[in-house]
Design a protein around this motif. Structure first.
Motif, PDB file in Angstrom:
ATOM      1  N   ALA A  13       0.816  -1.218   0.000  1.00 28.49           N
ATOM      2  CA  ALA A  13       0.000   0.000   0.000  1.00 28.49           C
ATOM      3  C   ALA A  13       0.849   1.268   0.000  1.00 28.49           C
ATOM      4  O   ALA A  13       0.331   2.370  -0.209  1.00 28.49           O
ATOM      5  N   HIS A  14       2.146   1.145   0.259  1.00 26.10           N
ATOM      6  CA  HIS A  14       2.980   2.350   0.385  1.00 26.10           C
ATOM      7  C   HIS A  14       4.084   2.463  -0.651  1.00 26.10           C
ATOM      8  O   HIS A  14       4.892   3.393  -0.596  1.00 26.10           O
ATOM      9  N   VAL A  15       4.136   1.515  -1.596  1.00 25.20           N
ATOM     10  CA  VAL A  15       5.180   1.580  -2.625  1.00 25.20           C
ATOM     11  C   VAL A  15       4.793   2.618  -3.681  1.00 25.20           C
ATOM     12  O   VAL A  15       3.746   2.524  -4.305  1.00 25.20           O
ATOM     13  N   VAL A  16       5.637   3.613  -3.853  1.00 21.80           N
ATOM     14  CA  VAL A  16       5.436   4.616  -4.897  1.00 21.80           C
ATOM     15  C   VAL A  16       5.914   4.042  -6.225  1.00 21.80           C
ATOM     16  O   VAL A  16       5.246   4.145  -7.238  1.00 21.80           O
ATOM     17  N   GLN A  17       7.088   3.433  -6.189  1.00 19.25           N
ATOM     18  CA  GLN A  17       7.614   2.747  -7.382  1.00 19.25           C
ATOM     19  C   GLN A  17       8.753   1.818  -6.979  1.00 19.25           C
ATOM     20  O   GLN A  17       9.352   1.999  -5.922  1.00 19.25           O
ATOM     21  N   THR A  23      14.651  -2.196  -5.549  1.00 18.49           N
ATOM     22  CA  THR A  23      14.680  -1.101  -4.580  1.00 18.49           C
ATOM     23  C   THR A  23      13.437  -0.238  -4.779  1.00 18.49           C
ATOM     24  O   THR A  23      13.131   0.150  -5.904  1.00 18.49           O
ATOM     25  N   LEU A  25      10.691   3.011  -3.586  1.00 17.21           N
ATOM     26  CA  LEU A  25      10.428   4.258  -2.868  1.00 17.21           C
ATOM     27  C   LEU A  25       9.183   3.987  -2.046  1.00 17.21           C
ATOM     28  O   LEU A  25       8.130   3.649  -2.592  1.00 17.21           O
ATOM     29  N   TYR A  27       6.388   5.336   0.640  1.00 19.20           N
ATOM     30  CA  TYR A  27       5.790   6.583   1.126  1.00 19.20           C
ATOM     31  C   TYR A  27       5.583   6.519   2.643  1.00 19.20           C
ATOM     32  O   TYR A  27       5.139   5.503   3.180  1.00 19.20           O
ATOM     33  N   CYS A 158       9.484  10.151   1.480  1.00 23.08           N
ATOM     34  CA  CYS A 158       9.723   8.757   1.096  1.00 23.08           C
ATOM     35  C   CYS A 158      11.049   8.259   1.664  1.00 23.08           C
ATOM     36  O   CYS A 158      11.899   9.049   2.067  1.00 23.08           O
ATOM     37  N   ILE A 160      14.092   5.146   0.608  1.00 22.85           N
ATOM     38  CA  ILE A 160      14.546   4.147  -0.356  1.00 22.85           C
ATOM     39  C   ILE A 160      14.722   2.849   0.431  1.00 22.85           C
ATOM     40  O   ILE A 160      15.523   2.787   1.361  1.00 22.85           O
ATOM     41  N   GLN A 161      13.938   1.846   0.085  1.00 21.04           N
ATOM     42  CA  GLN A 161      13.898   0.627   0.891  1.00 21.04           C
ATOM     43  C   GLN A 161      13.888  -0.629   0.042  1.00 21.04           C
ATOM     44  O   GLN A 161      13.396  -0.615  -1.086  1.00 21.04           O
ATOM     45  N   LYS A 162      14.377  -1.705   0.655  1.00 14.21           N
ATOM     46  CA  LYS A 162      14.150  -3.030   0.086  1.00 14.21           C
ATOM     47  C   LYS A 162      13.258  -3.777   1.057  1.00 14.21           C
ATOM     48  O   LYS A 162      13.367  -3.603   2.265  1.00 14.21           O
TER      49      LYS A 162
END
Lengths: 468, 212
Positions: A13-17, A23, A25, A27, A158, A160-162
Motif C-alpha cells: 500500500a505504500h510503494v510509490v515505485q 529497490t 520508494l 511513502y 519517502c 529508499i527501501q528493500k
C-alpha cells in the motif's frame, strides 16, 4: 497464489515505485521527530535549500534529554539545552507541530504518538529512533531510521527501501497470572537471539498476543528491534480500534467509518506464507530477568545465572564470561539472590498507564528496601502522569519511597541527569542492558514493571507470582 | 558524501560479538547538534580508562592499553574487523559518524544490524559481510601479522588478502552506485517527485484521514 501477510499488505500500500533491482520508494505517512537525531537532518535540509515535503505528517517532541525534575527552572545542562532549543527553532522555522517540554502532552515519542492518535492502523511510521517498532502494535509499518533518512523523509516524504522477509512469532495459549507482555518479549528474544530477526519484519500473533491490551502489545513490538528486527507488527482487532477512537489525531465522522472498515483488513491472510516461524506456549512462560549485557541473556526469575563452562560454542562462552565479569555475577547464583541498588520504572517499553498500575499494585503497601539508593517512576507522558495522579498511583509510589518524576526517556539511556554510577545494579523496565547503557559501569537487569516494583520492596529480585 | 572505489589499508580487529551503537558512541556525545567531531570519542568507554564528556580535551585522558585501537601496531587502520551482529541497538547515525571521523571507511563482519548497515552507506562507509569462517581466518591473520593490510575493490566487489586470496562480497546495486559516485540520494528521489505526487493524490482519495 498464497495470501498476503500483514507486512506484505502494508508494504504494497505504500510503494510509490520499484526499480528493476527491487529497490522501492516507500511513502511515509507519519514522521515522529525528537531532539537527538534531527538537528543534523534539519541542517542538511537548510544547506541544500530544501523544504519539508509535508509538514502535517511531522510531530515533534523533546524526550531524550529533558530533565525529570524542576522543569520550571529550565535545563541546566547547557549542551542538552542547546539541543532542545535547536528542535524548538527548527519546528518554528518549518511550521512543524511540537509538544514542547512544558506542554502537558509532552512525553516519550513512542508513548505520545499512539496516545494522540497520531499513530494509526495502516500507516507507515518512522522516527530517528530504533524503538519506533513500538507503533507496529497498531497494524502499522513502523521502524527506526538514521539521521540521513530523517532528512530524506523530511525532503521527499519517502524512503529508499528493500522489502524484508516475513517471520511469524506465535504465542499460543493463556499467560499465567503475574506473567506480562514484557516477559513474553524477553522470552522471545531469549529464544531468537538479538540477531534472530535481522532482515525480517516480525508479526506477533496467537491467543496470548490477542488477549493483550494495546499497552502490552506496544511493549512487545517495542522490543522487536532487540531481536534484530527493524519492525514488528500485530494485526488490527477490536482492541486496536477501541484504543484509537476519540484520540485527538484520530479520524472522525464519515472518515472514522471509512477508516475502521479498511483497518479490519489489516491482518495476515489465513493462507499467507512466512519465511520463518517461531511458536511459544504462553503457559510455559515465567517472569523474566536478564543477567547479562545483551537482552538475549535472559532467564526465568526461578532460574540461575548460567555457567559459560557449560556452553559448547567457544565464542559464545567468551561473550558470556565477559558479560558476567561486567555484571559482577557468579555462575549458578539464584536470580532471587541478586540484590539491586536502584530501580527504574519507565521508558518507551514500560511507562504507560497499565505499566504504572501493575507496578503500583506490586507494592502491596510495602516500603522501598533499605539497600535501595533510588527508586524512580518516570511516566511516559504528561497525560499518563495526569491519569496516574487521578487514579492516586503517585501517592502509592511516593508513600512506598519511590520518586515520582516528569516524563521523558530518563534512565533508560541516561542522557539526562538520571543515571547509574559505576558498579550500581538496577532493576529496570527499559529495553537495553548493554554495557554502560544506564550510565558508565552501571549494571542493568531488564524486567517487567511488577517485577521492578517488587524488587524495590524486597531489595532483590523476587517472583511476583509469590510476592506479597 | 565522499566517493568510495578502492581502498588498501591496515586492519584493526575488534573481537567481540554484538558490538552495539551505545558502545560505538556513548549517549553523552549524542547531545551534539553537529555531524562531525565524534572520532575522539569512538568506543569511548572501551578506549579510555576514565569517564568522557562532550567538549572535553581528550588528548590527556588515560588510554586502555588492552584495547586494539590504542595499540601502536594498529595506528592508522582504516578497516575495522568485527564479529556477528555488529552495530546492533540504537539507530544513532552518530555511530557511523564516529567511525568515519576516526578514519574508518570499511567494516568487515559476518553480520550487521539493519539500521547501522543502512546508515553506513549514507556516509561513505562500506560494510562488508563475509562468512564467519573467512572472518575467523582474518582475525587469526591480523593478530599474527604486524601491518596486515587488505585491499577492498568496490567496483569488482572483492576483498584481497596480502597472500593474494580474493573473496567476493555482495552489495546492493543501488547502494554501490551511490557509493561509487558519492551521490546525494535525496536528489535522486526528488527526480521522482511527480510519481510521489501521483501516489499522494491517489492515496488521499482512498484514505483521506492519513492527510489530516
Amino acid at each position: 497464489m498464497a495470501g498476503k501477510t500483514l507486512y506484505d499488505k502494508l508494504w504494497d500500500a505504500h510503494v510509490v515505485q520499484t526499480d528493476a533491482g527491487g529497490t522501492s520508494l516507500l511513502y511515509i505517512d507519519r514522521h515522529l521527530v525528537h531532539e537527538v537525531t534531527s538537528p543534523q537532518a534539519f541542517e542538511g535540509l537548510r544547506m541544500a535549500g530544501r523544504k519539508p515535503w509535508r509538514t502535517s505528517s511531522v510531530l515533534a517532541v523533546p524526550d531524550h534529554n529533558v530533565p525529570t525534575t524542576a522543569r520550571a527552572a529550565g535545563i541546566t545542562d547547557p549542551v542538552s539545552r542547546v539541543q532542545i532549543e535547536t528542535l524548538d527553532q527548527n519546528c518554528a522555522e518549518y511550521g512543524i507541530t511540537e509538544f514542547k517540554m512544558n506542554d502537558l502532552r509532552q512525553g516519550i515519542v513512542h508513548v505520545i504518538g499512539p496516545e494522540q492518535g497520531a499513530t494509526l492502523p495502516g500507516m507507515t511510521v518512522v522516527c530517528g529512533d530504533s524503538h519506533t517498532s513500538t507503533h507496529g502494535a497498531f497494524g502499522a509499518l513502523a521502524f527506526g531510521i538514521g539521521t540521513s533518512e530523517v532528512e530524506h523523509v523530511l525532503a521527499t516524504q519517502c524512503l529508499i527501501q528493500k522489502k524484508s522477509k516475513n517471520m511469524l512469532v506465535r504465542v499460543d495459549g493463556k499467560l499465567r497470572p503475574g506473567v506480562t507482555a514484557k516477559d513474553i518479549v524477553l522470552a522471545i528474544i531469549g529464544k531468537m537471539g538479538t540477531a534472530g530477526g535481522t532482515g525480517y519484519t516480525l508479526e506477533f500473533a496467537g491467543e496470548a498476543i490477542r488477549s493483550l491490551s494495546m499497552e502490552g502489545r506496544m511493549s512487545i513490538c517495542n522490543m522487536a528491534i532487540e531481536a534484530g528486527a527493524r519492525a514488528g507488527v500485530i494485526g488490527v482487532d477490536e482492541t486496536t480500534v477501541e484504543y484509537v477512537q476519540g484520540r485527538p489525531y484520530a479520524p472522525t465522522g464519515d472518515n472514522w467509518d471509512l477508516a475502521v472498515a479498511s483497518w479490519f483488513d489489516l491482518h495476515s491472510d489465513d493462507d499467507a506464507q512466512f519465511d520463518k516461524t517461531l511458536i511459544l506456549n504462553a503457559a510455559d512462560l515465567v517472569p523474566q530477568v536478564t543477567w547479562g549485557t545483551s537482552p538475549e541473556m535472559v532467564v526465568g526469575v526461578d532460574g540461575r545465572v548460567p555457567d559459560p563452562a557449560a556452553e559448547a560454542d567457544k565464542s559464545k562462552a567468551n561473550g558470556m564470561q565477559r558479560a558476567l565479569d561486567y555484571m559482577d555475577l557468579k555462575p549458578g547464583t539464584a536470580i532471587s539472590d541478586i540484590h539491586v541498588d536502584k530501580v527504574f520504572i519507565g521508558s518507551c517499553t514500560n511507562s504507560r498507564i497499565e505499566d504504572l498500575r501493575a507496578a503500583a499494585s506490586a507494592i502491596r503497601g510495602g516500603k522501598v528496601a533499605a539497600n535501595i539508593k533510588q527508586a524512580l517512576v518516570v511516566p511516559g507522558s504528561g497525560l499518563v502522569k495526569q491519569q496516574a495522579e487521578q487514579e492516586g498511583l503517585d501517592k502509592v509510589f511516593v508513600a512506598a519511597g519511590f520518586e515520582w518524576r516528569e516524563p521523558g526517556c530518563s534512565m533508560c539511556l541516561a542522557m539526562n541527569a538520571d543515571r547509574l554510577e559505576p558498579g550500581e545494579r538496577c532493576a529496570s523496565t527499559s529495553n537495553r542492558n548493554f554495557e554502560g547503557r544506564q550510565g558508565q559501569g552501571g549494571r542493568t537487569h531488564l524486567v517487567s514493571p511488577a517485577m521492578a516494583a517488587a524488587a524495590a520492596i524486597a531489595g532483590h529480585f523476587v517472583d511476583v507470582r509469590e510476592f506479597g | 558524501m565522499e566517493k568510495f572505489t578502492t581502498l588498501q589499508a591496515l586492519v584493526v580487529p575488534l573481537d567481540r560479538p554484538n558490538v552495539d551503537t551505545d558502545a560505538i558512541i556513548p549517549k553523552q556525545f549524542l547531545k551534539s547538534i553537529r555531524r562531525s567531531g565524534f572520532g575522539p570519542n569512538l568506543f569511548d568507554e572501551w578506549r579510555y580508562l576514565d569517564h568522557g564528556e562532550p567538549d572535553q580535551d581528550n588528548s590527556g585522558r588515560p588510554l586502555n592499553p588492552d584495547f586494539a585501537l590504542n595499540q601502536a601496531r594498529y595506528q592508522g587502520a582504516r578497516i575495522l574487523l568485527g564479529r556477528e551482529n555488529f552495530g546492533c541497538g540504537s539507530s544513532r547515525e552518530h555511530a557511523v559518524w564516529a567511525l568515519e571521523d576516526f578514519g574508518f571507511r570499511v567494516v568487515i563482519a559476518p553480520s550487521f544490524a539493519d539500521i547501522f548497515f543502512n546508515n553506513c552507506f549514507k556516509n561513505g562507509v562500506l560494510p562488508i559481510v563475509l562468512d564467519a569462517a573467512k572472518v575467523d581466518a582474518l582475525f587469526k591473520a591480523v593478530e599474527a601479522t604486524q601491518g596486515y593490510e587488505l585491499k577492498i575493490d568496490l567496483v569488482a566487489q572483492t576483498v584481497t588478502t596480502p597472500a593474494g586470496n580474493s573473496w567476493d562480497f555482495e552489495v546492493d546495486a543501488f547502494r554501490k552506485h551511490c557509493l561509487l559516485e558519492g551521490l546525494d540520494d535525496i536528489g535522486l528521489t526528488l527526480q521522482h517527485a511527480e510519481a510521489i505526487r501521483a501516489y499522494e493524490a491517489r492515496r488521499r482519495a482512498e484514505a483521506p484521514w492519513l492527510f489530516n
